[in-house]
Design an enzyme around this catalytic site. Structure first.
Site, PDB file in Angstrom:
ATOM      1  N   GLY A 115       1.003  -1.192  -0.247  1.00 44.64           N
ATOM      2  CA  GLY A 115      -0.388   0.261  -0.177  1.00 44.64           C
ATOM      3  C   GLY A 115       0.892   1.580  -0.062  1.00 44.64           C
ATOM      4  N   GLY A 122       0.485   5.626   1.130  1.00 43.20           N
ATOM      5  CA  GLY A 122      -0.369   6.815   1.080  1.00 43.20           C
ATOM      6  C   GLY A 122       0.089   7.938   1.004  1.00 43.20           C
ATOM      7  N   GLY A 140       3.143   7.432   3.840  1.00 48.09           N
ATOM      8  CA  GLY A 140       4.735   6.891   3.479  1.00 48.09           C
ATOM      9  C   GLY A 140       4.035   5.168   3.363  1.00 48.09           C
ATOM     10  N   ASN A 141       5.140   4.384   2.553  1.00 44.80           N
ATOM     11  CA  ASN A 141       4.753   2.791   2.119  1.00 44.80           C
ATOM     12  C   ASN A 141       4.031   2.067   3.504  1.00 44.80           C
ATOM     13  OD1 ASN A 141       5.395   3.705  -0.122  1.00 44.80           O
ATOM     14  ND2 ASN A 141       7.552   2.979  -0.430  1.00 44.80           N
ATOM     15  N   ASP A 152     -12.353   9.610   8.741  1.00 41.32           N
ATOM     16  CA  ASP A 152     -11.311   9.207   7.022  1.00 41.32           C
ATOM     17  C   ASP A 152     -12.403   7.626   6.922  1.00 41.32           C
ATOM     18  OD1 ASP A 152     -10.280  10.138   4.583  1.00 41.32           O
ATOM     19  OD2 ASP A 152      -8.427   9.478   5.620  1.00 41.32           O
TER      20      ASP A 152
END
Ligand SMILES: *[C@@H]1O[C@H](CO)[C@@H](O)[C@H](O)[C@H]1NC(C)=O
Ligand SMILES: *[C@@H]1O[C@H](CO)[C@@H](O)[C@H](O)[C@H]1NC(C)=O
Ligand SMILES: *[C@@H]1O[C@H](CO)[C@@H](O)[C@H](O)[C@H]1NC(C)=O
Ligand SMILES: *[C@@H]1O[C@H](CO)[C@@H](O)[C@H](O)[C@H]1NC(C)=O
Ligand SMILES: *[C@@H]1O[C@H](CO)[C@@H](O)[C@H](O)[C@H]1NC(C)=O
Ligand SMILES: *[C@@H]1O[C@H](CO)[C@@H](O)[C@H](O)[C@H]1NC(C)=O
Ligand SMILES: *[C@@H]1O[C@H](CO)[C@@H](O)[C@H](O)[C@H]1NC(C)=O
Length: 844
Positions: free
Chosen positions: A510, A512, A515-516, A627
């Site tokens: 993933g 975002g 970061g990773n 979120d």
């Protein structure tokens, strides 16, 4: 491994030797300097079967300061185990008992409650708070429903031990009997080993106060106060044993039990050590299982777990070695009682400090054999005590201290201060906006589902913003780490490097804003998702801390759980449980994955709703996710949905309906009211969840800019069709024919309510949950009919006998052609931020 054993042994031995130094007298009996026993409300003194005498109410009036009406209740006909439960004293206003402490130090405080029957009061419905020494909260909004005894152990440092009873919201308070009795100094030592990390010492344990949660005479019978050296009660462990067939009770004559030099029967009487549970069927060739006890503990507290052992099973020395696990973690590796005690039938105990984040649910205590060919394949436990430790605001019941300060809310001191200081620092340049505080809406009290007990309390100070911004970033960071207890397990950078194959780009699962996210496997085989932040981003630090802080105090089946973290070399790494099936969104569209059935979609939606409902209502202060979207709902190997990504989450302070904050969130999911007013409420999450429900139904992104203008925003578009009663025309074609229309209508209705223009008109997550469950029921009913009719779907036809057929994903090759615009869909990053103003969480 050998070094680890050595370490644990040296630790073990030091505990024993410290007992030697703290108890040179080595006495078997203890005469308490203070011994107050009061039978409240009773007209005469009462002698119990254990020969202790409780004084009458009138002779104990000297201890009581109380201005209210004298109310003593009796129910002589009551069928109660002890006569002290026949009478009660009711207080219609604040009442304080104060006892002179002749010798400071440890004292037991035992409070006995029984809502005795009477004409005037409904004692079962009382709600009251009990505070000791004006500072320690023993009980908060307590409401005893039957006979209950609460036992505390506290180190009294003043000559006056007071116990204050105060009713909440007009309710009276009551009590049936009070015991205040000295305990010997050696009952708790100042220095205890932490369960995790191994080797860590907790100092200053004698400053803590304790509440007894469990005290068990394992493998034996109940031991009453009259047969204990310190008037304690030991229960039988039977009720907590996970699988009785795996365990066998064993006992010897108590007179055979001996104590180490410096040990004492005051820690636990010989009867506790004279019985044990050992492995059942331990004679089979290679038994390899744990004997397990299960407990229910609130993970908002730390606990002291005291394990009692005595080798009453071995025939000769050095044949019994076993592991002891607490909360799923190794607490004592290869315990060798022969070496530790130098003999058989010798009493030995070990204390373990369990930090809140190690408190799993259920909380397990386990003993099991070593996985080595040496010795007998057996494991034992003789006694177990689990004591709750007061939290940071000195409460043993709830998140509020005697002064109203909260352990969790915005006044949580350094943690919150650092977070806000950083936000402040980062965004001050953009021009801090004035924060407007709206009056609490009139209907707040009745409509709001947050714990109502938060309401009367005031929030702590919020003066931290100014002062903490002055300190440097570095010192703030260290303050953050040293001041919190709920950080999960610490993982070294090397360990994580290894787990992720040196941050292999093929391990990235993933990407975002933060970061990773890497897939990794820890040394012990645990599959994890490792979120490695970009240290350059100030916002990253902030979200990292928010997430750590949020997750460490939350544990729920439908929230992704945090396994640990790493902050070595300015890294910001969070390690989570690995979610095999990834984001829910990937199963709906865009990834060409097999379609998931309607029933499965319902179950996933229900799971996510449960997670959100817990966030809004389950914790001591409500938490707003901020979120909610289909990429933040992750699925585990059994497609159980869990909410993730708490980087933007917010606590709502005590009694607050909303927090004023700059708007953050993701396009397409954003609550229009929040956007307009910049006030965040739990209903903003409800709105976003409504959008997710539409995604589930229509299998398309919340925002799809490649579509004609009126179709770009899913919420607007779908609601237009819903209003026309034609929603079924735009649902996922895969669902057509497999969805019960009633179920779909219920579901669509729930989505529509979530999307109401004004927050007050939207349902609570609890209501949404209820509606979704109803939609699931409707689907189940509908499907049965469909099957019995034989004219059902392709799904039903393929396995007409299995009602759970919908659980299996169906592969549909034409998935990709479904939405030709898919490739152009904008990526909704994990923290798409609309406006980077400084956020402020305030309190009224
Ligand atoms: C103490 O134990 C004895 C024998 O186990 C039992 O008969 C007696 O009732 C107990 N006394 C109390 C006060 O529990
Ligand atoms: C003990 O402390 C309580 C609570 O602070 C107070 O009300 C009481 O007067 C004190 N008693 C004595 C004897 O000092
Ligand atoms: C009680 O706490 C004080 C410090 O608060 C400490 O000095 C004292 O040793 C403790 N008493 C016992 C019996 O541990
Ligand atoms: C095991 O417990 C039962 C009662 O729970 C008791 O009757 C039996 O004597 C115990 N066995 C041993 C070996 O202690
Ligand atoms: C015993 O329990 C521990 C901790 O939960 C676990 O790691 C271990 O694998 C278990 N051992 C066996 C043989 O099941
Ligand atoms: C319990 O309260 C004491 C006294 O206020 C405090 O020093 C200690 O830190 C508290 N314990 C925890 C675990 O916060
Ligand atoms: C069976 O299906 C037919 C048409 O598909 C429908 O008219 C009928 O009501 C159904 N029967 C049951 C028992 O559901």
């Amino acid at each position: 491994m050998a070094i680890l054993h050595l370490l644990i042994f040296s630790v073990t031995v030091s505990v024993v030797s410290s007992a030697v130094t703290t108890n040179p007298a080595k006495s078997d009996t203890f005469k308490p300097p203070d011994n107050y026993l009061i039978d409240c409300g009773s007209s005469s003194q009462t002698t119990l079967p254990d020969r202790r005498t409780f004084t009458s109410d009138s002779t104990s009036s000297q201890y009581l300061q109380y201005e209210g009406r004298e109310i003593n209740l009796h129910d002589q006909s009551a069928n109660v185990p002890l006569p002290i439960y026949k009478s009660a004293k009711v207080f219609d206003s604040k009442a304080t008992y104060s006892f002179h402490v002749s010798k400071t130090g440890w004292h037991w405080v035992r409070l006995h409650f029984n809502p005795v029957k009477n004409k005037e009061f409904k004692l079962q419905e009382t709600k009251f708070t009990v505070v000791a020494c004006e500072t320690l909260v023993l009980l908060h909004e307590y409401s005893p429903k039957g006979i209950e005894m609460q036992e505390y152990l506290m180190n009294v440092t003043t000559e006056n031990l007071s116990i204050r009873f105060s009713g909440e919201k007009q309710s009276p308070a009551f009590v049936n009997a009070i015991e205040v009795v000295s305990a010997p100094d050696m009952v708790v030592s100042d220095n205890v080993d932490s369960l995790f990390p191994v080797g860590k010492k907790i100092d200053g344990v004698t400053r803590f106060s304790f509440q007894k949660m469990y005290r068990l005479n394992v493998g034996g019978a109940v031991i009453g106060p009259g047969n204990d050296t310190l008037g304690r009660n030991w229960d039988s462990d039977k009720r907590y044993l996970k699988s009785e067939s795996f365990a066998k009770n064993i006992s010897i004559a108590p007179s055979v039990v001996t104590y180490l030099e410096g040990g004492s029967p005051l820690i636990a009487p010989p009867t506790v050590y004279a019985s044990a549970m050992e492995m059942g069927n331990s004679n089979t060739i290679a038994p390899n299982f744990n004997v397990t006890w299960e407990f229910d503990l609130d993970h908002a507290y730390a606990y002291l777990v005291r394990l009692h052992f005595c080798d009453i099973v071995s025939k000769s020395l050095n044949t019994l070695y076993f592991n002891v696990y607490v909360g799923g973690k190794i607490a004592i590796s290869a315990l060798d009682l022969s070496t530790v005690t130098g003999g058989l039938s010798v009493a030995y105990y070990k204390d373990v400090f369990v930090e809140p984040e190690m408190v799993s649910s259920p909380f397990l205590v386990q003993v099991g054999p070593l996985n080595e060919p040496t010795g007998d394949k057996n494991a034992i436990l003789n006694g177990l005590e689990i004591l709750r430790i007061n939290n940071s605001v000195n409460s043993l019941d709830g998140a509020f201290g005697a002064d109203g300060k909260s352990a969790l809310g915005p006044s949580r001191g350094t943690v919150a201060a650092v977070g806000f200081a950083m936000m402040f620092g980062a965004f001050a340049g953009l021009g801090a906006m004035a924060v407007k505080w709206q009056k609490r809406p009139q209907d707040w009290q009745k409509k709001n589902s947050f714990s109502s007990w938060l309401l009367p309390l005031h929030a702590g100070d919020n003066s931290f913003m100014g002062s903490s911004t002055k300190t440097s970033l570095g010192s703030k960071k260290s303050a953050f780490y040293s001041s919190t207890m709920g950080l999960g397990r610490y993982l070294s950078f090397a360990e994580l490097q290894e787990a992720t194959k040196n941050w292999d780009s093929n391990s990235v699962i993933g990407v975002g804003g933060f970061g990773n996210v890497y897939y990794g496997v820890l040394e012990d085989g645990t599959k994890v998702a490792v979120k490695r932040g970009n240290p350059q981003s100030e916002q990253g630090i902030n979200e990292f801390q928010t997430e750590l802080q949020m997750l460490s105090k939350l544990r729920h089946r439908h929230l992704v759980s945090l396994i640990g973290y790493c902050d070595e070399n300015a890294e910001m790494i969070l390690v989570y449980e690995f979610m095999q099936h990834g984001p829910m969104r990937d199963h709906l569209y865009g990834k060409g994955l097999p379609t998931i059935s309607w029933k499965q979609r319902l179950e996933i939606s229900i799971g996510a709703a449960r997670g959100l409902h817990y966030l809004h209502t389950g914790a001591a202060t409500a938490i707003i996710h901020r979120d909610v979207k289909s990429t933040n709902i992750l699925l585990d190997e059994s497609f159980v949905a869990k909410m993730s990504d708490f980087g933007l989450s917010k606590d709502v302070g005590m009694g607050q309906a909303h927090v004023s904050t700059a708007v953050k969130g993701s396009f397409g999911y954003l609550d229009p009211e929040y956007f307009r007013k910049q006030q965040l409420t739990d209903k903003s999450d409800v709105y976003s969840f409504g959008v997710v429900l539409l995604e589930v139904l229509c299998a398309r992104p919340a925002i799809d800019p490649s579509l004609p203008r009126e179709q770009v925003n899913l919420a607007e578009w779908a609601m237009q069709w819903k209003r026309k009663g034609l929603l079924d025309k735009i649902i996922d074609p895969h669902l057509v024919g497999h969805i019960n229309p009633e179920s779909m209508n219920k579901f669509a209705e729930a989505a529509e309510k979530c999307l109401a223009e004004y927050g007050v008109d939207r349902p609570s997550m609890g209501d949404v949950l209820w509606n979704l469950e109803y939609a699931l029921q409707l689907q189940d009913q509908g499907k049965t009919d469909e099957e019995s009719n034989g004219s059902g779907s392709a799904l039903a036809n393929s396995a007409p006998l299995a009602p759970t057929v919908d659980n299996r994903p169906v592969t549909t090759p034409a998935q990709a052609s479904q939405n030709p615009a898919e490739v152009q869909v904008i990526e909704e990053h994990s923290s798409t931020t609309m406006f980077a103003h400084h956020a402020n969480l305030n309190s009224r």
